[in-house]
Design an enzyme around this catalytic site. Structure first.
Site, PDB file in Angstrom:
ATOM      1  CD  GLU A  80     -32.698  -4.462 -11.795  1.00  0.00           C
ATOM      2  OE1 GLU A  80     -31.556  -4.048 -12.009  1.00  0.00           O
ATOM      3  OE2 GLU A  80     -33.293  -5.217 -12.590  1.00  0.00           O
ATOM      4  CG  ASP A 108     -35.756  -1.114 -13.452  1.00  0.00           C
ATOM      5  OD1 ASP A 108     -35.090  -2.152 -13.594  1.00  0.00           O
ATOM      6  OD2 ASP A 108     -35.507  -0.055 -14.055  1.00  0.00           O
TER       7      ASP A 108
END
Length: 252
Positions: A80, A108
Protein backbone atom coordinates in the site's frame (compact mmCIF):
# COMPACT_ATOMS: atom_id res chain seq x y z
CA UNK A 1 -10.95 18.42 7.24
CA UNK A 2 -7.97 19.11 4.97
CA UNK A 3 -6.31 21.23 7.67
CA UNK A 4 -6.95 18.47 10.20
CA UNK A 5 -5.29 15.88 7.96
CA UNK A 6 -2.20 18.02 7.38
CA UNK A 7 -1.87 18.78 11.09
CA UNK A 8 -2.47 15.30 12.45
CA UNK A 9 -0.67 12.93 10.09
CA UNK A 10 3.01 12.51 9.37
CA UNK A 11 3.96 14.61 6.30
CA UNK A 12 5.27 11.49 4.53
CA UNK A 13 1.87 9.82 4.89
CA UNK A 14 0.12 12.96 3.65
CA UNK A 15 2.32 13.08 0.56
CA UNK A 16 1.74 9.40 -0.24
CA UNK A 17 -2.02 9.91 0.13
CA UNK A 18 -1.95 12.93 -2.18
CA UNK A 19 -0.05 10.96 -4.81
CA UNK A 20 -2.48 8.05 -4.55
CA UNK A 21 -5.50 10.32 -5.03
CA UNK A 22 -3.97 12.21 -7.93
CA UNK A 23 -3.16 8.89 -9.62
CA UNK A 24 -6.93 8.31 -9.80
CA UNK A 25 -7.75 11.90 -10.74
CA UNK A 26 -9.07 12.81 -7.29
CA UNK A 27 -8.46 16.13 -5.54
CA UNK A 28 -7.51 16.01 -1.83
CA UNK A 29 -8.80 19.57 -1.41
CA UNK A 30 -12.28 18.56 -2.58
CA UNK A 31 -12.64 14.94 -1.46
CA UNK A 32 -11.33 15.67 2.01
CA UNK A 33 -13.07 12.74 3.71
CA UNK A 34 -11.42 10.32 1.31
CA UNK A 35 -8.12 12.14 1.94
CA UNK A 36 -8.51 11.52 5.68
CA UNK A 37 -9.52 7.89 5.13
CA UNK A 38 -6.51 7.16 2.90
CA UNK A 39 -4.11 8.76 5.39
CA UNK A 40 -5.64 6.72 8.20
CA UNK A 41 -5.37 3.50 6.20
CA UNK A 42 -1.76 4.21 5.26
CA UNK A 43 -0.82 4.91 8.86
CA UNK A 44 -2.42 1.67 10.05
CA UNK A 45 -0.48 -0.27 7.39
CA UNK A 46 2.80 1.29 8.52
CA UNK A 47 2.01 0.70 12.19
CA UNK A 48 1.11 -2.91 11.36
CA UNK A 49 4.57 -3.40 9.87
CA UNK A 50 6.53 -1.28 12.33
CA UNK A 51 8.98 -3.00 14.72
CA UNK A 52 8.33 -6.47 13.28
CA UNK A 53 11.31 -8.41 11.91
CA UNK A 54 12.37 -11.96 11.11
CA UNK A 55 15.66 -13.23 12.52
CA UNK A 56 18.17 -15.62 10.94
CA UNK A 57 16.20 -18.61 12.27
CA UNK A 58 13.02 -17.44 10.59
CA UNK A 59 11.40 -16.44 13.87
CA UNK A 60 9.33 -13.28 14.19
CA UNK A 61 10.75 -10.77 16.67
CA UNK A 62 9.94 -7.24 17.77
CA UNK A 63 12.70 -4.60 17.78
CA UNK A 64 11.58 -1.21 19.08
CA UNK A 65 14.87 0.60 19.66
CA UNK A 66 18.54 0.53 18.83
CA UNK A 67 20.20 -0.45 15.57
CA UNK A 68 18.56 -3.55 14.11
CA UNK A 69 20.87 -6.50 13.56
CA UNK A 70 22.11 -6.81 9.98
CA UNK A 71 20.65 -10.31 9.78
CA UNK A 72 17.14 -9.07 10.47
CA UNK A 73 14.65 -8.53 7.67
CA UNK A 74 11.30 -6.80 7.76
CA UNK A 75 8.53 -9.28 8.44
CA UNK A 76 6.07 -7.33 6.31
CA UNK A 77 6.44 -5.96 2.80
CA UNK A 78 4.42 -2.78 2.45
CA UNK A 79 2.53 -2.69 -0.85
CA UNK A 80 0.00 0.00 0.00
CA UNK A 81 1.24 3.50 -0.84
CA UNK A 82 3.11 2.58 -4.02
CA UNK A 83 1.95 3.55 -7.48
CA UNK A 84 0.04 0.73 -9.17
CA UNK A 85 2.81 -0.26 -11.58
CA UNK A 86 5.40 -0.60 -8.82
CA UNK A 87 2.92 -2.31 -6.51
CA UNK A 88 2.12 -5.02 -9.07
CA UNK A 89 5.83 -5.44 -9.78
CA UNK A 90 6.43 -6.15 -6.10
CA UNK A 91 3.44 -8.52 -5.92
CA UNK A 92 4.64 -10.44 -9.00
CA UNK A 93 8.14 -10.67 -7.55
CA UNK A 94 6.81 -12.05 -4.27
CA UNK A 95 4.64 -14.60 -6.09
CA UNK A 96 7.54 -15.74 -8.28
CA UNK A 97 9.85 -16.06 -5.29
CA UNK A 98 7.49 -17.71 -2.81
CA UNK A 99 5.09 -19.55 -5.09
CA UNK A 100 2.01 -18.03 -3.44
CA UNK A 101 -1.10 -17.46 -5.52
CA UNK A 102 -1.26 -14.08 -7.24
CA UNK A 103 -4.13 -12.01 -5.85
CA UNK A 104 -6.76 -10.55 -8.15
CA UNK A 105 -6.65 -7.19 -6.36
CA UNK A 106 -3.68 -5.33 -4.92
CA UNK A 107 -3.26 -6.26 -1.24
CA UNK A 108 -1.79 -3.96 1.40
CA UNK A 109 0.98 -6.10 2.89
CA UNK A 110 2.83 -9.37 2.52
CA UNK A 111 3.73 -11.39 5.61
CA UNK A 112 7.03 -13.22 5.06
CA UNK A 113 6.55 -15.30 8.21
CA UNK A 114 3.09 -16.66 7.38
CA UNK A 115 3.68 -16.43 3.60
CA UNK A 116 0.43 -14.66 2.83
CA UNK A 117 -0.86 -11.37 1.52
CA UNK A 118 -2.83 -9.21 3.93
CA UNK A 119 -5.73 -6.87 3.24
CA UNK A 120 -6.07 -4.20 5.92
CA UNK A 121 -9.41 -2.52 6.49
CA UNK A 122 -10.26 0.53 8.58
CA UNK A 123 -13.97 1.10 8.94
CA UNK A 124 -16.34 3.66 10.42
CA UNK A 125 -19.09 1.01 10.44
CA UNK A 126 -19.65 -2.44 11.94
CA UNK A 127 -16.49 -4.52 11.56
CA UNK A 128 -18.32 -7.70 10.54
CA UNK A 129 -20.20 -5.90 7.76
CA UNK A 130 -17.01 -4.41 6.35
CA UNK A 131 -15.23 -7.74 6.69
CA UNK A 132 -17.92 -9.48 4.62
CA UNK A 133 -17.71 -6.75 1.96
CA UNK A 134 -13.94 -7.20 1.73
CA UNK A 135 -14.20 -10.98 1.59
CA UNK A 136 -16.90 -10.82 -1.10
CA UNK A 137 -14.76 -8.49 -3.21
CA UNK A 138 -11.50 -10.41 -2.85
CA UNK A 139 -13.04 -13.88 -3.22
CA UNK A 140 -9.78 -15.54 -2.20
CA UNK A 141 -9.06 -17.69 0.83
CA UNK A 142 -5.35 -17.06 0.30
CA UNK A 143 -5.49 -13.36 1.19
CA UNK A 144 -5.73 -12.72 4.93
CA UNK A 145 -8.15 -9.98 5.99
CA UNK A 146 -7.77 -7.86 9.11
CA UNK A 147 -10.32 -5.15 9.90
CA UNK A 148 -9.99 -2.40 12.51
CA UNK A 149 -12.63 0.09 13.62
CA UNK A 150 -12.46 3.50 15.28
CA UNK A 151 -14.23 2.04 18.32
CA UNK A 152 -11.53 -0.51 19.15
CA UNK A 153 -13.17 -3.52 17.50
CA UNK A 154 -11.35 -5.78 15.08
CA UNK A 155 -12.03 -8.86 12.99
CA UNK A 156 -9.65 -11.13 11.12
CA UNK A 157 -9.76 -14.24 8.97
CA UNK A 158 -10.28 -17.32 11.16
CA UNK A 159 -9.76 -15.06 14.21
CA UNK A 160 -6.03 -15.06 13.39
CA UNK A 161 -4.91 -11.54 14.33
CA UNK A 162 -1.30 -11.97 13.12
CA UNK A 163 0.16 -9.39 15.51
CA UNK A 164 0.68 -9.53 19.25
CA UNK A 165 -1.88 -7.82 21.47
CA UNK A 166 0.35 -4.84 22.28
CA UNK A 167 0.98 -4.03 18.61
CA UNK A 168 -2.73 -4.17 17.86
CA UNK A 169 -3.47 -2.02 20.90
CA UNK A 170 -1.21 0.72 19.50
CA UNK A 171 -3.24 0.75 16.30
CA UNK A 172 -6.57 0.82 18.14
CA UNK A 173 -5.38 3.64 20.39
CA UNK A 174 -4.30 5.71 17.41
CA UNK A 175 -7.64 5.18 15.65
CA UNK A 176 -9.55 6.13 18.80
CA UNK A 177 -7.42 9.28 19.13
CA UNK A 178 -8.16 10.25 15.52
CA UNK A 179 -11.87 9.81 16.18
CA UNK A 180 -11.75 11.93 19.33
CA UNK A 181 -9.80 14.70 17.62
CA UNK A 182 -12.21 14.74 14.69
CA UNK A 183 -15.17 14.90 17.07
CA UNK A 184 -13.63 17.80 19.00
CA UNK A 185 -13.43 19.74 15.73
CA UNK A 186 -16.95 18.83 14.62
CA UNK A 187 -15.66 16.67 11.75
CA UNK A 188 -16.61 13.17 12.88
CA UNK A 189 -20.28 13.17 11.81
CA UNK A 190 -19.48 14.20 8.24
CA UNK A 191 -16.62 11.67 8.14
CA UNK A 192 -19.02 8.87 9.09
CA UNK A 193 -22.01 9.94 6.98
CA UNK A 194 -21.60 10.57 3.22
CA UNK A 195 -24.89 12.51 3.21
CA UNK A 196 -23.65 14.79 5.97
CA UNK A 197 -20.34 15.18 4.13
CA UNK A 198 -22.12 16.38 0.97
CA UNK A 199 -24.16 18.86 3.01
CA UNK A 200 -21.00 20.18 4.67
CA UNK A 201 -19.23 20.46 1.30
CA UNK A 202 -22.08 22.58 -0.13
CA UNK A 203 -21.95 24.75 2.97
CA UNK A 204 -18.18 25.20 2.68
CA UNK A 205 -18.38 26.06 -1.01
CA UNK A 206 -21.09 28.62 -0.30
CA UNK A 207 -18.95 30.22 2.39
CA UNK A 208 -16.03 30.38 -0.05
CA UNK A 209 -18.02 32.35 -2.64
CA UNK A 210 -16.63 35.92 -2.85
CA UNK A 211 -19.08 38.60 -1.76
CA UNK A 212 -19.76 41.49 -4.13
CA UNK A 213 -17.58 44.46 -3.35
CA UNK A 214 -15.37 42.47 -0.99
CA UNK A 215 -11.74 41.65 -1.71
CA UNK A 216 -11.08 37.96 -2.27
CA UNK A 217 -8.54 36.47 0.10
CA UNK A 218 -6.28 33.92 -1.50
CA UNK A 219 -4.46 31.41 0.66
CA UNK A 220 -0.94 30.46 -0.37
CA UNK A 221 -0.53 27.88 2.38
CA UNK A 222 2.37 25.57 1.58
CA UNK A 223 1.93 21.85 2.02
CA UNK A 224 4.11 20.44 4.82
CA UNK A 225 4.84 17.36 2.73
CA UNK A 226 8.52 16.91 2.08
CA UNK A 227 9.33 17.92 -1.48
CA UNK A 228 12.33 15.64 -1.81
CA UNK A 229 10.90 12.64 0.02
CA UNK A 230 12.23 9.31 -1.22
CA UNK A 231 9.71 6.45 -1.39
CA UNK A 232 9.76 4.79 2.02
CA UNK A 233 10.10 1.30 0.62
CA UNK A 234 13.43 2.22 -1.01
CA UNK A 235 14.92 2.78 2.45
CA UNK A 236 16.02 -0.29 4.41
CA UNK A 237 14.75 1.50 7.50
CA UNK A 238 11.59 2.60 5.72
CA UNK A 239 9.53 3.00 8.88
CA UNK A 240 12.20 4.61 11.05
CA UNK A 241 10.81 8.08 10.44
CA UNK A 242 7.43 6.98 11.75
CA UNK A 243 8.65 5.08 14.81
CA UNK A 244 9.44 7.64 17.50
CA UNK A 245 5.90 8.94 17.57
CA UNK A 246 3.06 9.67 15.24
CA UNK A 247 2.22 13.35 15.21
CA UNK A 248 -0.26 14.23 17.90
CA UNK A 249 -3.07 16.49 16.76
CA UNK A 250 -2.51 19.96 18.18
CA UNK A 251 -5.42 21.46 20.04
CA UNK A 252 -7.06 24.54 18.71
Amino acid sequence: MEDFVRQCFNPMIVELAEKAMKEYGEDPKIETNKFAAICTHLEVCFMYSDFHFIDERGESIIVESGDPNALLKHRFEIIEGRDRTMAWTVVNSICNTTGVEKPKFLPDLYDYKENRFIEIGVTRREVHIYYLEKANKIKSEKTHIHIFSFTGEEMATKADYTLDEESRARIKTRLFTIRQEMASRGLWDSFVSPREAKRQLKKDLKLQEPCAGSPTKVSHRTSPALKTLEPMWMDSNRTAALRASFLKCPKK
